[in-house]
Design an enzyme around this catalytic site. Structure first.
Site, mmCIF file in Angstrom:
data_model
loop_
_atom_site.group_PDB
_atom_site.id
_atom_site.type_symbol
_atom_site.label_atom_id
_atom_site.label_comp_id
_atom_site.label_asym_id
_atom_site.label_seq_id
_atom_site.Cartn_x
_atom_site.Cartn_y
_atom_site.Cartn_z
ATOM 1 N N LYS A 105 0.840 -1.201 0.000
ATOM 2 C CA LYS A 105 0.000 0.000 0.000
ATOM 3 C C LYS A 105 0.874 1.249 0.000
ATOM 4 O O LYS A 105 0.625 2.200 -0.755
ATOM 5 C CB LYS A 105 -0.935 -0.005 1.226
ATOM 6 C CG LYS A 105 -2.035 -1.063 1.136
ATOM 7 C CD LYS A 105 -2.815 -1.217 2.448
ATOM 8 C CE LYS A 105 -3.857 -2.323 2.316
ATOM 9 N NZ LYS A 105 -4.643 -2.564 3.550
ATOM 10 N N GLN A 118 -4.341 -0.975 9.699
ATOM 11 C CA GLN A 118 -4.362 -2.334 9.161
ATOM 12 C C GLN A 118 -4.940 -3.303 10.195
ATOM 13 O O GLN A 118 -4.574 -3.276 11.366
ATOM 14 C CB GLN A 118 -2.944 -2.756 8.755
ATOM 15 C CG GLN A 118 -2.853 -4.106 8.067
ATOM 16 C CD GLN A 118 -3.473 -4.115 6.673
ATOM 17 O OE1 GLN A 118 -3.614 -3.080 6.025
ATOM 18 N NE2 GLN A 118 -3.851 -5.288 6.198
ATOM 19 N N ASP A 124 -10.709 3.303 4.225
ATOM 20 C CA ASP A 124 -11.161 1.912 4.209
ATOM 21 C C ASP A 124 -12.685 1.817 4.095
ATOM 22 O O ASP A 124 -13.220 0.755 3.777
ATOM 23 C CB ASP A 124 -10.756 1.205 5.517
ATOM 24 C CG ASP A 124 -9.508 0.357 5.369
ATOM 25 O OD1 ASP A 124 -9.256 -0.157 4.266
ATOM 26 O OD2 ASP A 124 -8.781 0.202 6.381
HETATM 27 N N1 GUN Z 1 -6.821 -6.372 6.596
HETATM 28 C C1 GUN Z 1 -7.211 -7.150 5.559
HETATM 29 N N2 GUN Z 1 -7.847 -6.394 4.641
HETATM 30 C C2 GUN Z 1 -7.851 -5.135 5.097
HETATM 31 C C3 GUN Z 1 -8.347 -3.905 4.587
HETATM 32 O O1 GUN Z 1 -8.939 -3.819 3.507
HETATM 33 N N3 GUN Z 1 -8.147 -2.816 5.361
HETATM 34 C C4 GUN Z 1 -7.522 -2.883 6.549
HETATM 35 N N4 GUN Z 1 -7.379 -1.763 7.242
HETATM 36 N N5 GUN Z 1 -7.045 -4.001 7.062
HETATM 37 C C5 GUN Z 1 -7.213 -5.121 6.321
#
Ligand code: GUN
Length: 283
Positions: A53, A97, A120
């Site tokens: 990311k 995350q 998100d």
């Molecule tokens: N963990 C697995 N997928 C995601 C996501 O799309 N966003 C976040 N913040 N954590 C994750």
């Protein structure tokens, strides 16, 4: 099951094109959108996702920073970090995350994020907006699923769609988006009676259960569009989706591979959300 009949929906290429569009729009802004990614602890999968990311954001011209906190951090300390990022005018997007260590309530953290910076789309305000049709920030993986369907030219209006899985992160928002696109949506899950029969009725099948190769070829209607959200690690180390790919590809009309399907779209949509949040906040 001798040959591949299905068209392969190339998520890697579609995501690359979206990332290039985000980069071009970002370059024309006159300021750099800011993205803060918070990683707690040392879960190896989370570390890989967060690195991807961060790198993708920087490549798109976004000022990305990763804040790494120890697994022992308290909920109060994490909430203080979120409060600081909420107040930082240079930060347009905040992503914590998941999963978080057991001493921290993920819900409390998500609810502490400024909804305008919630790239998100997990904050209850954004969940509510998604369901009442006024969404601004849509969860990245569901948004990526919809973009793949659009790029593949799938007509959703009136189509019978089945979402396998009812998670807050994927299943529920995908079902809301498909409904908004005028599909007739069934949400199936671990308690669904005769799952194979439900799947066989679907013209569009979105699998998001997190069980490797659970959906077999004979669960799929001839010509159906199959979107596989699953990313599962097999005992031999290979990655597998929720769909038995070779079997499914022999009967489906179109299918996403794993890897190279939905996965790359999640990150591309995060960049698009960050750009969108930046434009909305700064005009
Ligand atoms: N963990 C697995 N997928 C995601 C996501 O799309 N966003 C976040 N913040 N954590 C994750």
């Amino acid at each position: 099951m001798t040959e591949t009949a299905a068209r392969i929906i190339d998520g890697k290429a579609i995501a690359a094109a979206l990332r290039a569009r985000v980069a071009a729009r970002t370059a024309a802004l006159g300021f750099r959108p800011g993205l803060a990614v918070v990683l707690v602890g040392d879960d190896p999968a989370s570390a890989v996702y967060v690195r991807s990311k961060d790198r993708a954001a920087k490549e798109a011209g976004i000022a990305a920073e990763t804040i790494r906190l120890p697994a022992t951090v308290t909920e109060a300390e994490l909430l203080a970090v979120v409060a600081r990022l909420n107040a930082d005018a240079a930060v347009d997007g905040i992503l914590v995350q998941l999963p978080l260590p057991p001493q921290i309530r993920a819900r409390a953290v998500i609810e502490a994020i400024d909804p305008a910076k919630d790239v998100d789309g997990f904050h209850p305000v954004n969940v509510g907006r998604l369901h009442d049709g006024t969404a601004t920030l849509v969860p990245c993986t569901p948004l990526g699923v919809m973009k793949l369907l659009a790029e593949a030219g799938v007509v959703l209006r009136g189509a019978r769609a089945l979402v396998l899985g009812r998670s807050a992160i994927v299943g529920k928002p995908v079902a809301a988006l498909l409904t908004a696109a005028d599909a007739t949506v069934t949400v199936a899950h671990s308690r669904t009676r005769d799952l194979p029969a439900e799947c066989r009725r679907a013209e569009v099948l979105v699998a998001a259960v997190g069980r490797a190769e659970m959906v077999r070829g004979d669960w799929i209607a001839s010509g159906a569009v199959v979107i596989d959200v699953g990313i599962n690690r097999l005992p031999d180390g290979r990655l597998a989706g929720d769909v038995a790919y070779a079997e499914a590809a022999a009967v489906a009309g179109a299918i996403t591979p794993v890897p190279g399907g939905v996965g790359p779209m999640t990150i591309a949509c995060l960049l698009e959300n960050t750009l969108g949040a930046a434009v909305a906040r700064r005009g």
